[in-house]
Write a protein that holds these residues in place. Structure first.
Motif, PDB file in Angstrom:
ATOM      1  N   VAL A  97     -50.964 -22.200  33.249  1.00 32.23           N
ATOM      2  CA  VAL A  97     -51.105 -20.745  33.177  1.00 32.23           C
ATOM      3  C   VAL A  97     -49.824 -20.104  32.647  1.00 32.23           C
ATOM      4  CG1 VAL A  97     -51.513 -18.651  34.526  1.00 32.23           C
ATOM      5  CG2 VAL A  97     -52.826 -20.718  35.011  1.00 32.23           C
ATOM      6  N   ALA A  98     -48.676 -20.583  33.087  1.00 31.81           N
ATOM      7  CA  ALA A  98     -47.411 -20.044  32.584  1.00 31.81           C
ATOM      8  C   ALA A  98     -47.268 -20.278  31.081  1.00 31.81           C
ATOM      9  CB  ALA A  98     -46.232 -20.678  33.333  1.00 31.81           C
ATOM     10  N   THR A  99     -47.716 -21.420  30.600  1.00 31.75           N
ATOM     11  CA  THR A  99     -47.640 -21.710  29.165  1.00 31.75           C
ATOM     12  C   THR A  99     -48.555 -20.798  28.369  1.00 31.75           C
ATOM     13  OG1 THR A  99     -47.103 -24.024  29.624  1.00 31.75           O
ATOM     14  CG2 THR A  99     -47.964 -23.506  27.442  1.00 31.75           C
ATOM     15  N   VAL A 100     -49.795 -20.629  28.818  1.00 28.92           N
ATOM     16  CA  VAL A 100     -50.738 -19.779  28.100  1.00 28.92           C
ATOM     17  C   VAL A 100     -50.253 -18.336  28.063  1.00 28.92           C
ATOM     18  CG1 VAL A 100     -53.083 -18.853  28.124  1.00 28.92           C
ATOM     19  CG2 VAL A 100     -52.706 -21.277  28.575  1.00 28.92           C
ATOM     20  N   CYS A 101     -49.799 -17.819  29.208  1.00 26.76           N
ATOM     21  CA  CYS A 101     -49.311 -16.441  29.249  1.00 26.76           C
ATOM     22  C   CYS A 101     -48.075 -16.267  28.380  1.00 26.76           C
ATOM     23  CB  CYS A 101     -48.998 -16.053  30.693  1.00 26.76           C
ATOM     24  SG  CYS A 101     -50.438 -15.961  31.779  1.00 26.76           S
ATOM     25  N   SER A 102     -47.179 -17.230  28.416  1.00 29.70           N
ATOM     26  CA  SER A 102     -45.968 -17.139  27.620  1.00 29.70           C
ATOM     27  C   SER A 102     -46.278 -17.138  26.130  1.00 29.70           C
ATOM     28  CB  SER A 102     -45.027 -18.294  27.969  1.00 29.70           C
ATOM     29  OG  SER A 102     -43.846 -18.242  27.204  1.00 29.70           O
ATOM     30  N   VAL A 104     -49.203 -16.308  24.585  1.00 34.64           N
ATOM     31  CA  VAL A 104     -49.957 -15.118  24.176  1.00 34.64           C
ATOM     32  C   VAL A 104     -49.041 -13.900  24.089  1.00 34.64           C
ATOM     33  CG1 VAL A 104     -51.788 -13.529  24.851  1.00 34.64           C
ATOM     34  CG2 VAL A 104     -52.139 -15.993  25.068  1.00 34.64           C
ATOM     35  N   ILE A 105     -48.237 -13.666  25.114  1.00 35.81           N
ATOM     36  CA  ILE A 105     -47.348 -12.510  25.102  1.00 35.81           C
ATOM     37  C   ILE A 105     -46.298 -12.646  24.001  1.00 35.81           C
ATOM     38  CG2 ILE A 105     -45.674 -11.198  26.453  1.00 35.81           C
ATOM     39  CD1 ILE A 105     -47.176 -12.053  28.956  1.00 35.81           C
ATOM     40  N   ILE A 166     -45.673 -18.584  38.845  1.00 40.07           N
ATOM     41  CA  ILE A 166     -45.964 -18.388  37.423  1.00 40.07           C
ATOM     42  C   ILE A 166     -45.131 -17.239  36.855  1.00 40.07           C
ATOM     43  CG2 ILE A 166     -47.768 -17.660  35.812  1.00 40.07           C
ATOM     44  CD1 ILE A 166     -49.762 -19.185  37.605  1.00 40.07           C
ATOM     45  N   LEU A 167     -45.039 -16.127  37.581  1.00 36.65           N
ATOM     46  CA  LEU A 167     -44.202 -15.005  37.136  1.00 36.65           C
ATOM     47  C   LEU A 167     -42.737 -15.424  37.040  1.00 36.65           C
ATOM     48  CD1 LEU A 167     -45.736 -12.014  39.148  1.00 36.65           C
ATOM     49  CD2 LEU A 167     -45.998 -12.519  36.715  1.00 36.65           C
ATOM     50  N   LEU A 170     -42.245 -17.361  33.872  1.00 34.87           N
ATOM     51  CA  LEU A 170     -42.340 -16.489  32.700  1.00 34.87           C
ATOM     52  C   LEU A 170     -41.009 -15.799  32.412  1.00 34.87           C
ATOM     53  CD1 LEU A 170     -45.848 -14.771  32.977  1.00 34.87           C
ATOM     54  CD2 LEU A 170     -45.057 -16.342  31.226  1.00 34.87           C
ATOM     55  N   LEU A 174     -40.360 -16.840  28.579  1.00 34.79           N
ATOM     56  CA  LEU A 174     -40.822 -15.791  27.679  1.00 34.79           C
ATOM     57  C   LEU A 174     -39.729 -15.274  26.741  1.00 34.79           C
ATOM     58  CD1 LEU A 174     -43.276 -14.178  26.854  1.00 34.79           C
ATOM     59  CD2 LEU A 174     -42.744 -12.505  28.628  1.00 34.79           C
TER      60      LEU A 174
END
Length: 298
Positions: A97-102, A104-105, A166-167, A170, A174
């Motif tokens: 999840v951290a990889t996907v969010c990083s 995409v953002i 996860i935050l 990020l 990020l």
């Protein structure tokens, strides 16, 4: 008396220069050095593999380079000594999840900085880069207090949860991901964007259908960096998790008790933990190398 015609002078031809021959001593020196370096790198791997296949009494005693008895029992016992499967799932969810969010953002932020002019663009870029100058341990206590206060005020449990971890990851992956993709998007010709806009695509559609496919190596490199950052992190995972949300990097400590240390199981579990990272690196190696180098030169 007629004179015989003189023959035309032949053009002078020069033999092609042969490349400078490399001395044989240099070649053998390089081979010996690379051999020693390879042995130095593979030595810990051999110790891990051999120790993971030994009974516990053979590991705790004097180390033997050639094991006398081999067994796969440590690979079976690692799942019952500690709840390794639960730790594996926690690490996979948090890192994924951290990889996907990083990614995409970072894609949207880097594309905006690379393609558009807006007030505060330079300040934003410098701020993103400056966050890499601070050590990670500096954010441990502030994040702990923030999560606890948010939980007390709103009831949202960030401390001891996967979402809070996860935050946390990020905040580290990020900024670097955004800065790296800015340089990579700058190397993608703007003509691709303009051609997509002429064909009727909007800015978002042009990004998704044209720019992102051209920037796959850079995006893969960012994804690998974000995943590895979250997969093997120990400090924040040991503070921000509990028995339910503990990850693999912290869960390996469970093989050490007050009475004994299961060295063979620790080695076996370490190899099992390394399999996803090594397999992913081998599969994405060519994208990773291209992504790390292509954005450096425009």
């Amino acid at each position: 008396m007629s004179s015989s015609p003189t023959a035309a002078p032949r053009p002078r031809t020069t033999a092609p220069r042969s490349p400078m021959a490399v001395p044989a001593s240099f070649l053998w020196t390089r081979r010996v050095f690379l051999t020693l370096l390879t042995g130095f790198v593979l030595l810990p791997v051999y110790v891990m593999v051999s120790s993971s296949l030994k009974p516990l009494e053979d590991v705790t005693g004097k180390f033997r380079w050639l094991p006398t008895g081999l067994t796969i029992r440590p690979y079976i016992d690692i799942w019952s000594t500690v709840p390794l499967a639960k730790y594996f799932v926690n690490s996979l969810i948090v890192a994924g999840v951290a990889t996907v969010c990083s990614v995409v953002i970072a894609v949207f932020a880097a594309y905006a900085v690379s393609r558009y002019e807006f007030r505060g663009k330079r300040v934003f870029s410098v701020t993103v880069l400056s966050t890499q100058m601070f050590p990670g341990i500096l954010f441990l206590l502030p994040l702990f207090l923030i999560y606890v206060n948010i939980g007390n005020a709103t009831g949202i449990a960030l401390f001891g949860s996967r979402g809070g971890l996860i935050l946390t990851y990020l905040t580290f992956s990020l900024p670097f991901s955004i800065w790296m993709l800015i340089g990579y998007f700058d190397s993608v010709p703007r003509d691709l964007d303009e051609a997509a806009l002429v064909d009727g695509c909007g800015p978002l559609k042009a990004l998704i259908r044209v720019v992102v496919p051209a920037a796959v190596p850079g995006i893969v490199a960012v994804a690998v960096y974000a995943f590895m950052t979250a997969w093997g992190e120990v400090l924040f995972a040991s503070v921000m998790t509990n028995d339910t949300t503990r990850t693999l990097a912290v869960g390996l400590q469970g093989y050490s008790t007050q009475n004994d240390v299961y060295w063979n199981q620790i080695m076996a579990a370490s190899l099992v933990v390394s399999v996803p990272v090594v397999a992913g690196f081998l599969l994405l190696q060519r994208y990773l190398v291209a992504g790390l180098t292509a954005g450096a030169v425009k």
